[in-house]
Design a protein around this motif. Structure first.
Motif, PDB file in Angstrom:
ATOM      1  N   ALA A  15      32.131  36.386  42.802  1.00  0.00           N
ATOM      2  CA  ALA A  15      31.486  37.284  43.770  1.00  0.00           C
ATOM      3  C   ALA A  15      31.789  38.743  43.501  1.00  0.00           C
ATOM      4  CB  ALA A  15      31.926  36.915  45.185  1.00  0.00           C
ATOM      5  N   ASP A  16      32.899  39.009  42.818  1.00  0.00           N
ATOM      6  CA  ASP A  16      33.327  40.406  42.673  1.00  0.00           C
ATOM      7  C   ASP A  16      34.092  40.568  41.348  1.00  0.00           C
ATOM      8  OD1 ASP A  16      33.621  43.058  43.378  1.00  0.00           O
ATOM      9  OD2 ASP A  16      34.280  42.610  45.413  1.00  0.00           O
ATOM     10  N   GLY A  17      34.369  41.795  40.997  1.00  0.00           N
ATOM     11  CA  GLY A  17      35.234  42.096  39.857  1.00  0.00           C
ATOM     12  C   GLY A  17      34.741  41.509  38.534  1.00  0.00           C
ATOM     13  N   ILE A  18      35.683  41.019  37.757  1.00  0.00           N
ATOM     14  CA  ILE A  18      35.388  40.526  36.405  1.00  0.00           C
ATOM     15  C   ILE A  18      34.469  39.302  36.455  1.00  0.00           C
ATOM     16  CG2 ILE A  18      36.456  39.441  34.375  1.00  0.00           C
ATOM     17  CD1 ILE A  18      38.921  41.307  34.903  1.00  0.00           C
ATOM     18  N   GLY A  19      34.711  38.393  37.398  1.00  0.00           N
ATOM     19  CA  GLY A  19      33.882  37.187  37.501  1.00  0.00           C
ATOM     20  C   GLY A  19      32.439  37.512  37.819  1.00  0.00           C
ATOM     21  N   ILE A  38      35.176  32.273  47.275  1.00  0.00           N
ATOM     22  CA  ILE A  38      35.463  31.976  48.685  1.00  0.00           C
ATOM     23  C   ILE A  38      34.803  33.004  49.599  1.00  0.00           C
ATOM     24  CG2 ILE A  38      37.613  30.645  48.516  1.00  0.00           C
ATOM     25  CD1 ILE A  38      39.142  33.308  48.801  1.00  0.00           C
ATOM     26  N   CYS A  62      33.543  27.745  46.623  1.00  0.00           N
ATOM     27  CA  CYS A  62      34.608  26.969  45.967  1.00  0.00           C
ATOM     28  C   CYS A  62      35.923  27.729  46.050  1.00  0.00           C
ATOM     29  CB  CYS A  62      34.268  26.693  44.501  1.00  0.00           C
ATOM     30  SG  CYS A  62      35.634  25.923  43.606  1.00  0.00           S
ATOM     31  N   ASN A  90      38.163  31.868  36.231  1.00  0.00           N
ATOM     32  CA  ASN A  90      38.436  33.305  36.377  1.00  0.00           C
ATOM     33  C   ASN A  90      39.196  33.679  37.647  1.00  0.00           C
ATOM     34  OD1 ASN A  90      37.686  36.360  36.128  1.00  0.00           O
ATOM     35  ND2 ASN A  90      36.805  35.726  38.091  1.00  0.00           N
ATOM     36  N   ALA A  91      38.968  32.944  38.737  1.00  0.00           N
ATOM     37  CA  ALA A  91      39.528  33.360  40.035  1.00  0.00           C
ATOM     38  C   ALA A  91      41.049  33.429  39.986  1.00  0.00           C
ATOM     39  CB  ALA A  91      39.083  32.395  41.135  1.00  0.00           C
ATOM     40  N   ILE A  93      44.626  35.659  42.142  1.00  0.00           N
ATOM     41  CA  ILE A  93      45.065  36.647  43.128  1.00  0.00           C
ATOM     42  C   ILE A  93      46.278  37.409  42.570  1.00  0.00           C
ATOM     43  CG2 ILE A  93      44.215  35.498  45.225  1.00  0.00           C
ATOM     44  CD1 ILE A  93      47.013  34.210  45.513  1.00  0.00           C
ATOM     45  N   ILE A 114      46.782  29.171  42.958  1.00  0.00           N
ATOM     46  CA  ILE A 114      45.480  29.841  42.763  1.00  0.00           C
ATOM     47  C   ILE A 114      45.296  30.289  41.307  1.00  0.00           C
ATOM     48  CG2 ILE A 114      44.001  31.772  43.499  1.00  0.00           C
ATOM     49  CD1 ILE A 114      44.508  29.724  45.717  1.00  0.00           C
ATOM     50  N   MET A 141      40.891  32.869  32.181  1.00  0.00           N
ATOM     51  CA  MET A 141      41.264  34.273  32.294  1.00  0.00           C
ATOM     52  C   MET A 141      42.786  34.405  32.348  1.00  0.00           C
ATOM     53  SD  MET A 141      39.600  37.003  31.992  1.00  0.00           S
ATOM     54  CE  MET A 141      37.947  36.351  32.236  1.00  0.00           C
ATOM     55  N   ALA A 142      43.340  34.975  31.297  1.00  0.00           N
ATOM     56  CA  ALA A 142      44.785  35.247  31.256  1.00  0.00           C
ATOM     57  C   ALA A 142      44.979  36.721  31.617  1.00  0.00           C
ATOM     58  CB  ALA A 142      45.347  34.908  29.879  1.00  0.00           C
ATOM     59  N   PRO A 186      42.685  40.546  29.646  1.00  0.00           N
ATOM     60  CA  PRO A 186      42.289  41.929  29.915  1.00  0.00           C
ATOM     61  C   PRO A 186      43.516  42.817  30.124  1.00  0.00           C
ATOM     62  CG  PRO A 186      41.226  40.373  31.451  1.00  0.00           C
ATOM     63  CD  PRO A 186      42.347  39.642  30.769  1.00  0.00           C
ATOM     64  N   THR A 188      44.289  46.648  32.106  1.00  0.00           N
ATOM     65  CA  THR A 188      43.977  47.007  33.499  1.00  0.00           C
ATOM     66  C   THR A 188      42.483  47.309  33.610  1.00  0.00           C
ATOM     67  OG1 THR A 188      46.166  47.982  33.597  1.00  0.00           O
ATOM     68  CG2 THR A 188      44.662  48.481  35.406  1.00  0.00           C
TER      69      THR A 188
HETATM   70  N1  LIG Z   1      41.664  43.538  37.170  1.00  0.00           N
HETATM   71  C1  LIG Z   1      42.572  43.529  36.213  1.00  0.00           C
HETATM   72  O1  LIG Z   1      43.133  44.563  35.832  1.00  0.00           O
HETATM   73  C2  LIG Z   1      42.930  42.251  35.520  1.00  0.00           C
HETATM   74  C3  LIG Z   1      43.765  42.333  34.398  1.00  0.00           C
HETATM   75  C4  LIG Z   1      44.109  41.163  33.732  1.00  0.00           C
HETATM   76  C5  LIG Z   1      43.635  39.956  34.183  1.00  0.00           C
HETATM   77  N2  LIG Z   1      42.838  39.912  35.288  1.00  0.00           N
HETATM   78  C6  LIG Z   1      42.363  38.606  35.699  1.00  0.00           C
HETATM   79  O2  LIG Z   1      40.940  38.607  35.743  1.00  0.00           O
HETATM   80  C7  LIG Z   1      40.504  37.719  36.759  1.00  0.00           C
HETATM   81  C8  LIG Z   1      39.606  38.434  37.737  1.00  0.00           C
HETATM   82  O3  LIG Z   1      40.330  39.502  38.313  1.00  0.00           O
HETATM   83  P1  LIG Z   1      39.610  40.651  39.161  1.00  0.00           P
HETATM   84  O4  LIG Z   1      40.394  41.867  38.929  1.00  0.00           O
HETATM   85  O5  LIG Z   1      38.156  40.632  38.911  1.00  0.00           O
HETATM   86  O6  LIG Z   1      39.925  40.108  40.635  1.00  0.00           O
HETATM   87  P2  LIG Z   1      39.248  40.537  42.018  1.00  0.00           P
HETATM   88  O7  LIG Z   1      40.301  40.332  43.060  1.00  0.00           O
HETATM   89  O8  LIG Z   1      38.640  41.877  41.893  1.00  0.00           O
HETATM   90  O9  LIG Z   1      38.106  39.451  42.192  1.00  0.00           O
HETATM   91  C9  LIG Z   1      38.497  38.110  42.278  1.00  0.00           C
HETATM   92  C10 LIG Z   1      37.413  37.270  42.898  1.00  0.00           C
HETATM   93  O10 LIG Z   1      38.009  35.975  43.079  1.00  0.00           O
HETATM   94  C11 LIG Z   1      37.788  35.560  44.411  1.00  0.00           C
HETATM   95  N3  LIG Z   1      38.861  34.690  44.851  1.00  0.00           N
HETATM   96  C12 LIG Z   1      40.088  35.016  45.319  1.00  0.00           C
HETATM   97  N4  LIG Z   1      40.770  33.910  45.662  1.00  0.00           N
HETATM   98  C13 LIG Z   1      39.955  32.872  45.381  1.00  0.00           C
HETATM   99  C14 LIG Z   1      40.080  31.467  45.525  1.00  0.00           C
HETATM  100  N5  LIG Z   1      41.163  30.913  46.066  1.00  0.00           N
HETATM  101  N6  LIG Z   1      39.047  30.678  45.116  1.00  0.00           N
HETATM  102  C15 LIG Z   1      37.931  31.227  44.604  1.00  0.00           C
HETATM  103  N7  LIG Z   1      37.732  32.553  44.471  1.00  0.00           N
HETATM  104  C16 LIG Z   1      38.746  33.355  44.859  1.00  0.00           C
HETATM  105  C17 LIG Z   1      37.691  36.830  45.243  1.00  0.00           C
HETATM  106  O11 LIG Z   1      36.978  36.598  46.455  1.00  0.00           O
HETATM  107  C18 LIG Z   1      36.960  37.758  44.267  1.00  0.00           C
HETATM  108  O12 LIG Z   1      35.552  37.643  44.387  1.00  0.00           O
HETATM  109  C19 LIG Z   1      41.777  37.142  37.390  1.00  0.00           C
HETATM  110  O13 LIG Z   1      42.111  35.935  36.734  1.00  0.00           O
HETATM  111  C20 LIG Z   1      42.804  38.200  37.088  1.00  0.00           C
HETATM  112  O14 LIG Z   1      44.113  37.686  37.115  1.00  0.00           O
HETATM  113  C21 LIG Z   1      42.473  41.034  35.966  1.00  0.00           C
END
Ligand SMILES: NC(=O)c1ccc[n+]([C@@H]2O[C@H](COP(=O)([O-])OP(=O)(O)OC[C@H]3O[C@@H](n4cnc5c(N)ncnc54)[C@H](O)[C@@H]3O)[C@@H](O)[C@H]2O)c1
Length: 261
Positions: A15-19, A38, A62, A90-91, A93, A114, A141-142, A186, A188
Motif C-alpha cells: 500500500a505504501d513505500g517500497i512495496g 493491512i 493480508c 516486502n512488508a 516494521i 512481522i 526484502m532485506a 536497500p 536508506t
Molecule cells: N525505507 C528504508 O529505508 C528501508 C531500508 C532497508 C530496507 N527496507 C525494507 O523495505 C521494506 C519496505 O519498507 P518501507 O520503508 O517501504 O516501509 P513502510 O513502512 O513505508 O511501508 C510498509 C508497508 O507495509 C505495511 N505493513 C506494515 N505492517 C504490516 C503487516 N503486519 N502486514 C502487512 N503489511 C504491513 C504498511 O501498512 C505499509 O503499507 C521493509 O521490508 C523494510 O524493512 C526499508
C-alpha cells in the motif's frame, strides 16, 4: 512488451513505500499484481490507481503476522490467476533506536514475527505452486542493516541478516526446481517507515543518513522497485542466491564520517 508480461505477482506491504513502488513497476511491466497490506484504505486506492493507469491489480487484505492471511493471499491469487510467478516478501516494521538491553521481549517477538517469520510463511505457501510450475521468483526484502551495524537496531538487523541467509539457503534447495530466490538490501529510502523513524529519533538522524551514503542522498522507492522488476524478470533467469544492494554505496563506505564527529 513489458518485461513481466503474463506473470502473476504477489506483493506484501504494497500500500505504501517500497512495496507500493514495486507493485506499480511490476504492473507497468505487464504483471497481474495482487497487492496486499493491512492498510485497506491505502491498499485499495493503490490497486485502483494501477488499474486506472491501464495495469492489472487487485487489493487483498493480508497481515503478514498471520499464517492464515498469507495462505489465503497466495491461494487466492493462484485460484484467480491460475499461477504465481513472483512473490515479493516486502512488508516489515521498524522497532528500534534503543539499546538491545532496553528492548522488551514483546517488541522483539513482534519484530521477528512481522519481519522474519512472515518471509518463512510467504515462501512456505508459494513454493509448492512454484515447484509444480517448475518456475518462480521469490524476492525477499532485506536491508543494508543486515550488512552493517547501526546503534539501536539489533533486532531489525538480526531479522534482515536472517532474511538474507534464508534466501541463499532456499536458492540452493529450490534451484533444481527452477525457482529463484534472491534478496534486496536497500540503503536508506524515502518512505513512511523513515518518516516515522525521524519523528521518533529527531531531524539530526535524517542529516546523518544523507552523509552516510556516498552517492550524497537517500534513495527513492522507485529505485528499489527497478531492482525487483529485474529479479522477477526472465532477464534474471540465471540469477539466484544473491543479495542485490540498492544502497547508494552505504555498505561500501567506511563508518567514519568526518562531518559528524
Ligand atoms: N525505507 C528504508 O529505508 C528501508 C531500508 C532497508 C530496507 N527496507 C525494507 O523495505 C521494506 C519496505 O519498507 P518501507 O520503508 O517501504 O516501509 P513502510 O513502512 O513505508 O511501508 C510498509 C508497508 O507495509 C505495511 N505493513 C506494515 N505492517 C504490516 C503487516 N503486519 N502486514 C502487512 N503489511 C504491513 C504498511 O501498512 C505499509 O503499507 C521493509 O521490508 C523494510 O524493512 C526499508
Amino acid at each position: 512488451m513489458g518485461r513481466l508480461e503474463g506473470k502473476v505477482a504477489v506483493v506484501t506491504g504494497g500500500a505504501d513505500g517500497i512495496g507500493h513502488a514495486i507493485s506499480k513497476a511490476m504492473a507497468r511491466e505487464g504483471a497481474t499484481v495482487f497487492l496486499s497490506d493491512i492498510d485497506d484504505g491505502k491498499g485499495r486506492a493503490a490497486a485502483e490507481a494501477i488499474v486506472k493507469a491501464g495495469g492489472k491489480a487487485e487489493y487483498v487484505h493480508c497481515d503478514v503476522g498471520s499464517d492464515a492471511d498469507i495462505k489465503a493471499l497466495i491461494e487466492g491469487a493462484v485460484a484467480k490467476a491460475g499461477r504465481i510467478d513472483v512473490l515479493v516478501n516486502n512488508a516489515a516494521i521498524a522497532i528500534g533506536g534503543m539499546p538491545v538491553h532496553e528492548m522488551t521481549d514483546e517488541q522483539w517477538h513482534k519484530l521477528i514475527n512481522i519481519n522474519l517469520t512472515s518471509v518463512f510463511r510467504g515462501c512456505k505457501h508459494a513454493l509448492p505452486h512454484m515447484i509444480g510450475q517448475k518456475s518462480g521468483s521469490i524476492i525477499n526484502m532485506a536491508s543494508a542493516q543486515g550488512h552493517i551495524g547501526l546503534d539501536g537496531w539489533t533486532a531489525y538487523a538480526g531479522a534482515k541478516g536472517a532474511v538474507m541467509s534464508m534466501s541463499r539457503q532456499m536458492a540452493v534447495e529450490f534451484g533444481p526446481h527452477n525457482v529463484r530466490i534472491n534478496s534486496i538490501s536497500p540503503g536508506t529510502i524515502n518512505t513512511p517507515m523513515n518518516v516515522q523513524v525521524i519523528r521518533e529519533l529527531g531531524e539530526h538522524v535524517a542529516r546523518a543518513w544523507v552523509k552516510m551514503h556516498p552517492i550524497g542522498r537517500i534513495g527513492f522507492p522507485e529505485e528499489v522497485a527497478e531492482a525487483a522488476v529485474y529479479l522477477a524478470s526472465d532477464a534474471a533467469g540465471f540469477t539466484t542466491g544473491i543479495d542485490l544492494k540498492v544502497d547508494g554505496g552505504l555498505t561500501a563506505a567506511p563508518r567514519y564520517v568526518p562531518d559528524l564527529v
